[in-house]
Design a protein around this motif. Structure first.
Motif, PDB file in Angstrom:
ATOM      1  N   ASP A  60      37.484  39.289  47.571  1.00  0.00           N
ATOM      2  CA  ASP A  60      38.021  37.843  48.133  1.00  0.00           C
ATOM      3  C   ASP A  60      39.392  37.653  48.024  1.00  0.00           C
ATOM      4  O   ASP A  60      40.161  37.582  47.011  1.00  0.00           O
ATOM      5  CB  ASP A  60      37.291  36.928  46.818  1.00  0.00           C
ATOM      6  CG  ASP A  60      37.483  35.319  47.268  1.00  0.00           C
ATOM      7  OD1 ASP A  60      38.409  35.112  48.009  1.00  0.00           O
ATOM      8  OD2 ASP A  60      36.674  34.548  47.043  1.00  0.00           O
ATOM      9  N   ILE A  61      39.859  37.631  49.342  1.00  0.00           N
ATOM     10  CA  ILE A  61      41.403  37.745  49.659  1.00  0.00           C
ATOM     11  C   ILE A  61      41.953  36.451  48.844  1.00  0.00           C
ATOM     12  O   ILE A  61      43.107  36.328  48.275  1.00  0.00           O
ATOM     13  CB  ILE A  61      41.931  37.909  50.873  1.00  0.00           C
ATOM     14  CG1 ILE A  61      43.274  38.397  50.906  1.00  0.00           C
ATOM     15  CG2 ILE A  61      41.710  36.751  51.791  1.00  0.00           C
ATOM     16  CD1 ILE A  61      43.631  38.923  52.228  1.00  0.00           C
ATOM     17  N   LYS A  62      41.333  35.342  48.935  1.00  0.00           N
ATOM     18  CA  LYS A  62      41.951  34.124  48.257  1.00  0.00           C
ATOM     19  C   LYS A  62      41.971  34.081  46.855  1.00  0.00           C
ATOM     20  O   LYS A  62      42.904  33.634  46.278  1.00  0.00           O
ATOM     21  CB  LYS A  62      41.069  32.838  49.009  1.00  0.00           C
ATOM     22  CG  LYS A  62      41.183  32.567  50.383  1.00  0.00           C
ATOM     23  CD  LYS A  62      40.384  31.219  50.757  1.00  0.00           C
ATOM     24  CE  LYS A  62      40.607  31.266  52.222  1.00  0.00           C
ATOM     25  NZ  LYS A  62      40.026  29.793  52.551  1.00  0.00           N
ATOM     26  N   ALA A  63      41.046  34.581  46.126  1.00  0.00           N
ATOM     27  CA  ALA A  63      41.053  34.868  44.811  1.00  0.00           C
ATOM     28  C   ALA A  63      41.970  35.808  44.363  1.00  0.00           C
ATOM     29  O   ALA A  63      42.579  35.691  43.416  1.00  0.00           O
ATOM     30  CB  ALA A  63      39.731  35.385  44.104  1.00  0.00           C
ATOM     31  N   GLY A 107      35.658  42.569  41.907  1.00  0.00           N
ATOM     32  CA  GLY A 107      34.362  42.975  41.423  1.00  0.00           C
ATOM     33  C   GLY A 107      33.492  42.031  41.535  1.00  0.00           C
ATOM     34  O   GLY A 107      33.164  41.372  42.390  1.00  0.00           O
ATOM     35  N   GLU A 108      32.329  42.105  40.862  1.00  0.00           N
ATOM     36  CA  GLU A 108      31.293  41.266  40.507  1.00  0.00           C
ATOM     37  C   GLU A 108      31.660  39.981  39.426  1.00  0.00           C
ATOM     38  O   GLU A 108      30.641  39.182  39.093  1.00  0.00           O
ATOM     39  CB  GLU A 108      30.147  41.925  39.966  1.00  0.00           C
ATOM     40  CG  GLU A 108      29.692  43.267  40.885  1.00  0.00           C
ATOM     41  CD  GLU A 108      28.526  44.043  40.330  1.00  0.00           C
ATOM     42  OE1 GLU A 108      28.087  43.792  39.098  1.00  0.00           O
ATOM     43  OE2 GLU A 108      28.303  45.182  41.067  1.00  0.00           O
ATOM     44  N   SER A 109      32.704  39.838  38.960  1.00  0.00           N
ATOM     45  CA  SER A 109      33.043  38.735  38.227  1.00  0.00           C
ATOM     46  C   SER A 109      33.482  37.612  39.220  1.00  0.00           C
ATOM     47  O   SER A 109      33.376  37.430  40.452  1.00  0.00           O
ATOM     48  CB  SER A 109      34.157  38.816  37.502  1.00  0.00           C
ATOM     49  OG  SER A 109      33.938  39.930  36.488  1.00  0.00           O
ATOM     50  N   GLY A 110      33.151  36.248  38.479  1.00  0.00           N
ATOM     51  CA  GLY A 110      33.609  35.133  39.184  1.00  0.00           C
ATOM     52  C   GLY A 110      34.822  35.230  39.979  1.00  0.00           C
ATOM     53  O   GLY A 110      35.983  35.774  39.176  1.00  0.00           O
ATOM     54  N   LEU A 121      35.179  46.309  32.336  1.00  0.00           N
ATOM     55  CA  LEU A 121      34.913  45.138  32.979  1.00  0.00           C
ATOM     56  C   LEU A 121      35.488  44.813  34.494  1.00  0.00           C
ATOM     57  O   LEU A 121      36.281  45.689  34.692  1.00  0.00           O
ATOM     58  CB  LEU A 121      35.344  44.070  32.044  1.00  0.00           C
ATOM     59  CG  LEU A 121      37.205  44.100  31.681  1.00  0.00           C
ATOM     60  CD1 LEU A 121      37.740  43.212  32.899  1.00  0.00           C
ATOM     61  CD2 LEU A 121      37.316  43.431  30.257  1.00  0.00           C
ATOM     62  N   ASP A 122      35.025  44.036  34.970  1.00  0.00           N
ATOM     63  CA  ASP A 122      35.730  43.387  36.285  1.00  0.00           C
ATOM     64  C   ASP A 122      36.466  42.126  35.854  1.00  0.00           C
ATOM     65  O   ASP A 122      35.842  41.107  35.493  1.00  0.00           O
ATOM     66  CB  ASP A 122      34.577  42.919  37.472  1.00  0.00           C
ATOM     67  CG  ASP A 122      34.058  44.047  37.998  1.00  0.00           C
ATOM     68  OD1 ASP A 122      34.685  45.185  38.203  1.00  0.00           O
ATOM     69  OD2 ASP A 122      33.156  44.128  38.652  1.00  0.00           O
TER      70      ASP A 122
END
Length: 251
Positions: A171-174, A63-66, A57-58
């Motif tokens: 996404d550096i903020k995530a 990755g490709e997850s939210g 999983l991501d």
């Protein structure tokens, strides 16, 4: 084959499957994804050849997850439930679980909070430093991720994580929100309550984790493997690690 599951809070969790046979769920480390942590270092081939079905999983934020930007959406309990959502989507009752670094923490959260869903646990890249929570290191990573000017970062660990977080597609903020999320650590007496077999693997040059022995010893049925001449980043694809996992799974 690629697929998605929906977490209890609605976040989409992407994952990939390969092979046929007994299932093993793979959970990657911080700022990585299923490709960087597992597929690229060559884990799929030995596992599928040995008769295992890989489900990689991501994690949310990766990755490709939210990728929510709210730290409250990144507690270890929430992220462990993401893994359960993937298990449910694939109809898995209690697969073997392997997590590396952050994924190792999440594997322990699954084992301790949802033990009926884990048959065996492999913890890579987490060792004796688990019992001496290094908050300063976590704070340094957050500061590096949120720094307006990467060239001003002096902490070497933070600088390394910033470089990884700035890779294309991330996404550096995530990732900063994920690092700020609530982390639950378990004491050695708490871990001893788990009866499932547990394998703990660390590189002998991994200063972030230290010796795998003390963490393995905390489990009722734990064992440790040290990978020679490897650090936190280079242990992941090492043949000693892979062989230890295959032997552990076959028992």
């Amino acid at each position: 084959m690629k697929a998605t599951a929906t977490a209890p809070d609605g976040v989409t969790i992407a994952y990939e499957t390969a092979g046929e046979g007994a299932p093993i769920l793979l959970i990657h480390g911080f700022a990585s994804d299923h490709v960087q942590n597992w597929r690229a270092p060559g884990w799929y081939e030995p596992l599928t050849r040995a008769g295992y079905r890989v489900i990689a999983l991501d994690c949310r934020g990766h990755g490709e997850s939210g990728k929510p930007h709210d730290p409250a959406m990144y507690s270890h309990d929430i992220m462990a439930r993401d893994a359960i959502a993937v298990m449910d989507a694939e109809g898995l009752t209690a697969p073997a679980v392997m997590g590396y670094s952050m994924g190792g923490y999440l594997g322990m959260q699954l084992l301790m909070g949802h033990g009926a869903r884990v048959s065996k646990l492999i913890i890579g890249g987490v060792g004796e430093t688990y019992f001496s929570t290094a908050q300063f290191a976590r704070d340094g990573i957050v500061a590096a991720l949120e720094a307006p000017d990467a060239s001003a970062i002096t902490d070497p660990i933070g600088r390394n994580f910033r470089a990884v977080a700035e890779q294309p597609g991330k996404d550096i903020k995530a990732l900063a929100a994920c690092m700020r999320g609530d982390r639950k650590s378990f004491t050695a007496p708490q871990l001893s309550a788990a009866r499932q077999p547990v394998l703990v693997v660390c590189g002998d040059m991994d200063e972030m984790t230290g010796n795998p022995g003390p963490l393995a010893a905390a489990f009722a049925n734990g064992r440790a493997v040290t990978v020679p001449k490897r650090d936190h980043m280079t242990t992941v694809g090492d043949k000693v690690y892979k062989q230890a996992v295959l032997e552990f799974l076959s028992e």
